[in-house]
Design an enzyme around this catalytic site. Sequence first.
Site, PDB file in Angstrom:
ATOM      1  N   ASP A  52       0.822  -1.205   0.000  1.00  0.00           N
ATOM      2  CA  ASP A  52       0.000   0.000   0.000  1.00  0.00           C
ATOM      3  C   ASP A  52       0.861   1.262   0.000  1.00  0.00           C
ATOM      4  O   ASP A  52       2.076   1.215   0.204  1.00  0.00           O
ATOM      5  CB  ASP A  52      -0.907   0.021   1.233  1.00  0.00           C
ATOM      6  CG  ASP A  52      -1.950  -1.077   1.203  1.00  0.00           C
ATOM      7  OD1 ASP A  52      -2.394  -1.432   0.108  1.00  0.00           O
ATOM      8  OD2 ASP A  52      -2.312  -1.572   2.296  1.00  0.00           O
ATOM      9  N   TYR A 110       7.123 -10.164   6.664  1.00  0.00           N
ATOM     10  CA  TYR A 110       6.965  -8.725   6.828  1.00  0.00           C
ATOM     11  C   TYR A 110       7.532  -8.318   8.182  1.00  0.00           C
ATOM     12  O   TYR A 110       7.517  -9.090   9.139  1.00  0.00           O
ATOM     13  CB  TYR A 110       5.493  -8.322   6.793  1.00  0.00           C
ATOM     14  CG  TYR A 110       4.874  -8.323   5.424  1.00  0.00           C
ATOM     15  CD1 TYR A 110       4.799  -7.156   4.663  1.00  0.00           C
ATOM     16  CD2 TYR A 110       4.333  -9.489   4.883  1.00  0.00           C
ATOM     17  CE1 TYR A 110       4.222  -7.142   3.410  1.00  0.00           C
ATOM     18  CE2 TYR A 110       3.751  -9.494   3.628  1.00  0.00           C
ATOM     19  CZ  TYR A 110       3.700  -8.323   2.899  1.00  0.00           C
ATOM     20  OH  TYR A 110       3.117  -8.317   1.646  1.00  0.00           O
TER      21      TYR A 110
END
Length: 270
Positions: A52, A110
């Site tokens: 994003d 992540y």
Amino acid sequence: MQRIKLTLAYDGTNFCGWQLQPRLRTVQGVLEKAIARVTKTPVRVHGSGRTDSGVHALGQVAHFDVDESFVAVKWQRALNSLLPDDVTVLEAISVSPDFHCRYSAIRKTYTYTLWLENSFFLPWRRHYVWKCGPLDLVALDQGMEYFLGEHDFSSFQNTGTLIKTTVRTIHEFKRYPGQTEQEMVLEVCGSGFLKQMVRNMVGCLVRIGRGKAQPETVRSLLQMKDRTLAPATAPAQGLCMAGVYYGETGCGGTDTGRKQAQDSGINTEV
């Protein structure tokens, strides 16, 4: 045709995410523009995941196909000479036409960086951390344990992507010190992640660490499968796509992209 696999690092601050969008600056967009300057023709780039706006990457993987006449091109050097300063190619290699950066992946990692100090804040870290303040780390650790294993993560998925199943497996969830004494990094490795799933998990863990929810809340939310009952999504800037795995053993930071970044002096804890 020759398929080229890229491992990328980028600072997501000034990008409107990975995915190509009309009239907006995206990582996919600047990458395709750079490749086209070499090939003199449009080339479609595929990414392993859609980060994003504001989200960073240390081990994003992409691929593209070019005519075999370009097989001798030193793609890492060529693209890095054309790309803007906030994105770089860590590795560029030729791969089998059967390889797909998204569908061939078996695990992803992540990281999310938290700023735990309330009395001051280092301004130059503002694009890379969430200033959440002090946390109860014992409670946070207990909350992380409930995420491990295979679960339906409906409660931790934001809307916007059509998928076949919301079941994912979390292999590892751990924390370690960040760049400064005031920072802590959460690292999660899983079979895959739903839209904003990591940020939603972190949002829940921070709420637990602040004493506003119990560690067992994670288990309850997983069972309820209702996103509206879960805490708010964590901010984008603390998140970094750290690595994508295609058969390597282990989860945490063993991929080529991270190793090359460390060898090059690139910060691996953004």
